[in-house]
Design a protein around this motif. Structure first.
Motif, PDB file in Angstrom:
ATOM      1  N   PRO A 161     -10.382  10.135   3.481  1.00  0.00           N
ATOM      2  CA  PRO A 161     -10.414   9.307   2.276  1.00  0.00           C
ATOM      3  C   PRO A 161     -10.774   7.863   2.609  1.00  0.00           C
ATOM      4  O   PRO A 161     -10.144   7.245   3.469  1.00  0.00           O
ATOM      5  CB  PRO A 161      -8.991   9.414   1.713  1.00  0.00           C
ATOM      6  N   ILE A 162     -11.810   7.361   1.941  1.00  0.00           N
ATOM      7  CA  ILE A 162     -12.325   6.017   2.206  1.00  0.00           C
ATOM      8  C   ILE A 162     -12.442   5.287   0.882  1.00  0.00           C
ATOM      9  O   ILE A 162     -12.986   5.811  -0.088  1.00  0.00           O
ATOM     10  CB  ILE A 162     -13.690   6.089   2.916  1.00  0.00           C
ATOM     11  N   HIS A 163     -11.929   4.069   0.849  1.00  0.00           N
ATOM     12  CA  HIS A 163     -11.909   3.267  -0.380  1.00  0.00           C
ATOM     13  C   HIS A 163     -12.623   1.944  -0.128  1.00  0.00           C
ATOM     14  O   HIS A 163     -12.310   1.228   0.827  1.00  0.00           O
ATOM     15  CB  HIS A 163     -10.462   2.995  -0.790  1.00  0.00           C
TER      16      HIS A 163
ATOM     17  N   GLU B  58      -3.360  -1.086  -5.628  1.00  0.00           N
ATOM     18  CA  GLU B  58      -2.804   0.136  -6.194  1.00  0.00           C
ATOM     19  C   GLU B  58      -3.813   1.277  -6.152  1.00  0.00           C
ATOM     20  O   GLU B  58      -3.478   2.421  -5.811  1.00  0.00           O
ATOM     21  CB  GLU B  58      -2.354  -0.120  -7.635  1.00  0.00           C
ATOM     22  N   ALA B  59      -5.071   0.985  -6.490  1.00  0.00           N
ATOM     23  CA  ALA B  59      -6.106   2.021  -6.483  1.00  0.00           C
ATOM     24  C   ALA B  59      -6.354   2.547  -5.074  1.00  0.00           C
ATOM     25  O   ALA B  59      -6.497   3.765  -4.860  1.00  0.00           O
ATOM     26  CB  ALA B  59      -7.393   1.468  -7.088  1.00  0.00           C
ATOM     27  N   ALA B  60      -6.409   1.639  -4.107  1.00  0.00           N
ATOM     28  CA  ALA B  60      -6.622   2.059  -2.709  1.00  0.00           C
ATOM     29  C   ALA B  60      -5.456   2.885  -2.215  1.00  0.00           C
ATOM     30  O   ALA B  60      -5.645   3.898  -1.527  1.00  0.00           O
ATOM     31  CB  ALA B  60      -6.813   0.823  -1.838  1.00  0.00           C
ATOM     32  N   SER B  61      -4.255   2.479  -2.559  1.00  0.00           N
ATOM     33  CA  SER B  61      -3.059   3.210  -2.128  1.00  0.00           C
ATOM     34  C   SER B  61      -3.067   4.626  -2.664  1.00  0.00           C
ATOM     35  O   SER B  61      -2.770   5.590  -1.933  1.00  0.00           O
ATOM     36  CB  SER B  61      -1.805   2.474  -2.604  1.00  0.00           C
ATOM     37  N   ARG B  62      -3.425   4.795  -3.938  1.00  0.00           N
ATOM     38  CA  ARG B  62      -3.445   6.133  -4.531  1.00  0.00           C
ATOM     39  C   ARG B  62      -4.451   7.039  -3.815  1.00  0.00           C
ATOM     40  O   ARG B  62      -4.180   8.204  -3.536  1.00  0.00           O
ATOM     41  CB  ARG B  62      -3.771   6.063  -6.020  1.00  0.00           C
TER      42      ARG B  62
ATOM     43  N   LEU C 108       0.811  -1.213   0.000  1.00  0.00           N
ATOM     44  CA  LEU C 108       0.000   0.000   0.000  1.00  0.00           C
ATOM     45  C   LEU C 108       0.849   1.270   0.000  1.00  0.00           C
ATOM     46  O   LEU C 108       0.307   2.373  -0.022  1.00  0.00           O
ATOM     47  CB  LEU C 108      -0.927   0.011   1.220  1.00  0.00           C
ATOM     48  N   ASN C 109       2.151   1.124   0.052  1.00  0.00           N
ATOM     49  CA  ASN C 109       3.039   2.295   0.078  1.00  0.00           C
ATOM     50  C   ASN C 109       2.682   3.231   1.230  1.00  0.00           C
ATOM     51  O   ASN C 109       2.564   4.451   1.053  1.00  0.00           O
ATOM     52  CB  ASN C 109       2.987   3.041  -1.259  1.00  0.00           C
TER      53      ASN C 109
END
Length: 205
Positions: free
Chosen positions: A148-150, A197-201, A40-41
């Motif tokens: 921010p919520i994913h 990747e999408a969640a991390s961004r 998740l970086n």
């Protein structure tokens, strides 16, 4: 008392700029979740992961009547609350506390944070929704204040129907969460590299 196992931790709070709480799914474990932080970086993070008794937070479907999942559900929410308290006591402001959950753990993550909405660092729910046969709006108070919520899931997941994700999204937006939902055609009940990747961004920038 159930769900009172010691927290599994990784990293050093004194060297971290954020705390990441990881909530495992049914049949999973904290150790399953720990590697996610690197993908998740999340940077310099202290990770905390509670462990469910017998690897299950509550016995029935998250869409069963809430009474059927008691007292396990209340104990699970208490376990998350103790984990948040550990992060706060270590010196992390709520704005620097993040949550990531998968499946049953994603449901628990969303339920806890929606019941205790405030400005957190960010929230990631891989295949999950709010808990109960019907949603009781009076359970959900507070203000996410742009947290921010994913939420991501497959379009035909056998455990989490799209209708519940849509209901969950409506509730989160009413609490002023900065919500992003992504539904993947044909995705199995797992966590894919693409959704990580999408969640991390969205959550970690």
């Amino acid at each position: 008392m159930i769900h009172t196992n010691p927290l599994v931790q990784s990293g050093t709070p004194e060297l971290a700029d954020k705390a990441v709480i990881l909530i495992h799914g049914r049949g999973g474990s904290p150790e399953d979740m720990l590697p996610l932080v690197h993908h998740l970086n999340a940077g310099d993070a202290w990770t905390l992961a509670p462990r469910a008794s017998e690897n299950t937070w509550y016995p029935y479907s998250f869409m069963a009547p809430e009474t059927q999942n008691q007292p396990w559900l209340d104990a699970a929410l208490s376990a998350v609350d103790r984990t948040v308290s550990a992060a706060v006591q270590a010196g992390f402001a709520y704005e620097h506390i993040y949550f990531t959950g998968f499946s049953q753990g994603a449901c628990l993550t969303l339920e806890y944070t929606a019941r205790n909405a405030r400005r957190y660092g960010g929230i990631i729910a891989f295949t999950g929704g709010l808990i109960g046969a019907t949603l009781h709006k009076d359970h959900y108070t507070g203000d996410f204040a742009g947290t921010p919520i994913h939420i991501s899931a497959g379009d035909n997941d056998p455990h989490v129907p799209l209708s519940r994700i849509e209901e969950t999204a409506e509730t989160i937006r009413s609490l002023h969460g900065d919500l992003k939902t992504i539904i993947y055609p044909g995705k199995p009940h797992s966590i894919s590299g693409e959704e990580i990747e999408a969640a991390s961004r969205h959550v970690f920038g």
